[in-house]
Write a protein that holds these residues in place. Structure first.
Motif, PDB file in Angstrom:
ATOM      1  N   VAL A  44      20.560   6.783   2.728  1.00  0.00           N
ATOM      2  CA  VAL A  44      20.423   5.362   2.051  1.00  0.00           C
ATOM      3  C   VAL A  44      18.502   5.479   0.961  1.00  0.00           C
ATOM      4  N   PRO A  45      20.004   4.411   0.373  1.00  0.00           N
ATOM      5  CA  PRO A  45      18.850   3.705  -0.726  1.00  0.00           C
ATOM      6  C   PRO A  45      18.062   3.254  -0.186  1.00  0.00           C
ATOM      7  N   GLN A  46      16.718   3.247  -0.815  1.00  0.00           N
ATOM      8  CA  GLN A  46      15.687   2.624   0.326  1.00  0.00           C
ATOM      9  C   GLN A  46      14.481   2.940  -0.690  1.00  0.00           C
ATOM     10  N   ASN A  47      12.696   2.066  -0.240  1.00  0.00           N
ATOM     11  CA  ASN A  47      12.323   2.349  -0.617  1.00  0.00           C
ATOM     12  C   ASN A  47      11.203   3.758  -0.606  1.00  0.00           C
ATOM     13  N   LEU A  48      11.588   4.593   0.025  1.00  0.00           N
ATOM     14  CA  LEU A  48      10.458   6.011   0.371  1.00  0.00           C
ATOM     15  C   LEU A  48      11.733   7.525  -0.466  1.00  0.00           C
ATOM     16  N   SER A  49      10.592   8.225  -0.355  1.00  0.00           N
ATOM     17  CA  SER A  49      11.170   9.389  -0.966  1.00  0.00           C
ATOM     18  C   SER A  49      10.231  10.693  -0.456  1.00  0.00           C
ATOM     19  N   ALA A  50      11.336  11.813  -0.609  1.00  0.00           N
ATOM     20  CA  ALA A  50      10.051  13.006  -0.030  1.00  0.00           C
ATOM     21  C   ALA A  50      10.247  13.916  -1.229  1.00  0.00           C
ATOM     22  N   SER A  64       7.102  10.282   1.573  1.00  0.00           N
ATOM     23  CA  SER A  64       6.131   8.600   0.873  1.00  0.00           C
ATOM     24  C   SER A  64       6.817   8.046   0.877  1.00  0.00           C
ATOM     25  N   SER A  65       6.138   6.613  -0.108  1.00  0.00           N
ATOM     26  CA  SER A  65       5.840   5.194   0.052  1.00  0.00           C
ATOM     27  C   SER A  65       5.098   4.974  -1.742  1.00  0.00           C
ATOM     28  N   LYS A  66       5.280   4.309  -2.918  1.00  0.00           N
ATOM     29  CA  LYS A  66       4.485   3.897  -3.582  1.00  0.00           C
ATOM     30  C   LYS A  66       3.380   2.512  -2.926  1.00  0.00           C
ATOM     31  N   LYS A  67       4.488   1.701  -2.455  1.00  0.00           N
ATOM     32  CA  LYS A  67       4.102   0.510  -2.200  1.00  0.00           C
ATOM     33  C   LYS A  67       4.796   0.027  -0.896  1.00  0.00           C
ATOM     34  N   LEU A  68       4.646  -0.113   0.544  1.00  0.00           N
ATOM     35  CA  LEU A  68       5.125  -0.508   1.952  1.00  0.00           C
ATOM     36  C   LEU A  68       6.359  -1.585   1.128  1.00  0.00           C
ATOM     37  N   LEU A  69       7.536  -2.092   2.047  1.00  0.00           N
ATOM     38  CA  LEU A  69       7.766  -2.990   2.753  1.00  0.00           C
ATOM     39  C   LEU A  69       7.646  -3.927   3.982  1.00  0.00           C
ATOM     40  N   LEU A  70       7.303  -4.960   4.341  1.00  0.00           N
ATOM     41  CA  LEU A  70       7.465  -5.233   5.911  1.00  0.00           C
ATOM     42  C   LEU A  70       8.747  -4.811   7.074  1.00  0.00           C
ATOM     43  N   SER A  71       9.161  -3.786   5.823  1.00  0.00           N
ATOM     44  CA  SER A  71      10.828  -3.896   6.491  1.00  0.00           C
ATOM     45  C   SER A  71      10.844  -2.022   6.609  1.00  0.00           C
ATOM     46  N   ASP A  72       9.723  -1.525   5.947  1.00  0.00           N
ATOM     47  CA  ASP A  72       9.619   0.155   6.781  1.00  0.00           C
ATOM     48  C   ASP A  72       8.762   0.415   7.626  1.00  0.00           C
ATOM     49  N   SER A  73       8.621  -0.628   8.526  1.00  0.00           N
ATOM     50  CA  SER A  73       8.013  -0.711   9.735  1.00  0.00           C
ATOM     51  C   SER A  73       9.187  -0.095  10.851  1.00  0.00           C
ATOM     52  N   SER A 107       0.846  -0.881  -0.228  1.00  0.00           N
ATOM     53  CA  SER A 107      -0.033   0.624   0.193  1.00  0.00           C
ATOM     54  C   SER A 107       0.780   1.397   0.098  1.00  0.00           C
ATOM     55  N   PRO A 108       0.100   2.411  -0.847  1.00  0.00           N
ATOM     56  CA  PRO A 108       1.166   3.647  -0.405  1.00  0.00           C
ATOM     57  C   PRO A 108       1.124   4.182   0.754  1.00  0.00           C
ATOM     58  N   LEU A 109       2.365   5.107   0.907  1.00  0.00           N
ATOM     59  CA  LEU A 109       2.646   5.597   2.426  1.00  0.00           C
ATOM     60  C   LEU A 109       2.412   7.117   2.489  1.00  0.00           C
ATOM     61  N   SER A 110       2.139   7.863   2.871  1.00  0.00           N
ATOM     62  CA  SER A 110       1.858   9.530   3.508  1.00  0.00           C
ATOM     63  C   SER A 110       2.403   9.756   4.480  1.00  0.00           C
ATOM     64  N   LEU A 111       3.248  10.552   5.296  1.00  0.00           N
ATOM     65  CA  LEU A 111       3.447  10.526   6.491  1.00  0.00           C
ATOM     66  C   LEU A 111       3.784  12.896   6.153  1.00  0.00           C
ATOM     67  N   GLU A 112       2.920  13.174   6.803  1.00  0.00           N
ATOM     68  CA  GLU A 112       3.690  14.808   6.479  1.00  0.00           C
ATOM     69  C   GLU A 112       3.958  15.309   8.405  1.00  0.00           C
ATOM     70  N   LEU A 138       5.426   3.643  12.226  1.00  0.00           N
ATOM     71  CA  LEU A 138       4.378   2.819  11.237  1.00  0.00           C
ATOM     72  C   LEU A 138       4.208   1.451  11.212  1.00  0.00           C
ATOM     73  N   THR A 139       3.566   0.772  11.202  1.00  0.00           N
ATOM     74  CA  THR A 139       3.551  -0.778  11.297  1.00  0.00           C
ATOM     75  C   THR A 139       3.194  -1.244   9.945  1.00  0.00           C
ATOM     76  N   VAL A 140       3.880  -2.309   8.892  1.00  0.00           N
ATOM     77  CA  VAL A 140       3.285  -2.476   8.224  1.00  0.00           C
ATOM     78  C   VAL A 140       3.181  -4.116   8.022  1.00  0.00           C
ATOM     79  N   VAL A 141       1.867  -4.882   7.810  1.00  0.00           N
ATOM     80  CA  VAL A 141       1.440  -5.739   7.692  1.00  0.00           C
ATOM     81  C   VAL A 141       1.476  -6.606   6.782  1.00  0.00           C
TER      82      VAL A 141
END
Lengths: 115, 114
Positions: free
Chosen positions: B60-66, B77-86, B17-22, B111-114
């Motif tokens: 760091v390279p990762q699944n997130l963007s700002a 933000s993230s377009k597709k969350l991974l478990l490791s993003d928790s 799922s996507p993510l947006s923290l503000e 953030l808990t990714v399930v």
């Protein structure tokens, strides 16, 4: 590049006893040094920082730290702890030049004060 | 005085799922802005920092963007969350340009990714 090593992951201590939380850093350039505290489920709060001048820095809540350049250390101390000091403590460094702050943190030390 | 607001405080999201923290800062202008992540039992890792609108540096390279669409707004933000993003994500700010300024942290987002 800079790195920070906090030598103890957990420090148990009895109330009113003294405590020292140890921090060593590595850097090829001059650095500024910080200690932050994090209470459970909260953000970080600055305890104290060393930029220049006297190597003994006094902070909030009765904490103090001493910068030792030859040993590349910045240990945090308190002469008598309270239950309310139970928290996680982070040591951090940032290059003294560069035009912006970029804190590099240690892994943290969990201080547990027991009655 | 300056304040920093970060939301949501807690988030449970499924993998993919996507993510947006503000995060917004009040009471100052042209701050440096930061996103840190604190994984369980570990220290804080700097993810992104910004010295101005549209200026983002990734640590760091990762699944997130700002992104920084406005002077005092910083979005993770993230377009597709991974478990490791928790983890526990902290937004922070400091006065611009001068090294050694105190960095002030928000209250964080779990953030808990399930």
């Amino acid at each position: 590049a800079q790195s920070v090593t906090q030598l103890d992951s957990q420090v148990p201590v009895f109330e009113e006893a003294p405590v020292e939380l140890r921090c060593n850093y590595s850097s090829s350039v001059s650095v500024y040094l910080f200690w932050y505290v994090q209470y459970p489920n909260q953000g970080l709060q600055l305890l104290l920082k060393y930029l220049s001048g006297s190597t003994l820095v006094k902070g909030i809540n009765g904490f103090e730290a001493e910068f030792n350049k030859s040993q590349t250390s910045f240990h945090l101390r308190k002469p008598s702890v309270h239950i309310s000091d139970t928290a996680e403590y982070f040591c951090a460094v940032t290059p003294a030049s560069g035009g912006y702050n970029k804190l590099i943190f240690g892994a943290g030390t969990r201080l547990a004060v027991h009655p | 005085s300056q304040t920093i607001h970060q939301w949501p405080a807690t988030l449970v999201q499924p993998v993919g799922s996507p993510l947006s923290l503000e995060c917004t800062v009040e009471g100052t202008s042209n701050p440096n802005l930061y996103w840190y992540r604190q994984a369980a039992g570990r220290g804080l890792q700097l993810l992104f920092y910004s010295v101005g609108i549209g200026q983002i540096s990734s640590e760091v390279p990762q699944n997130l963007s700002a992104s920084r669409p406005q002077d005092r707004q910083f979005i993770l933000s993230s377009k597709k969350l991974l478990l490791s993003d928790s983890g526990f994500y902290l937004c922070a700010w400091s006065p611009a340009t001068i090294s050694g300024n105190t960095i002030y942290f928000g209250e964080g987002s779990w953030l808990t990714v399930v």
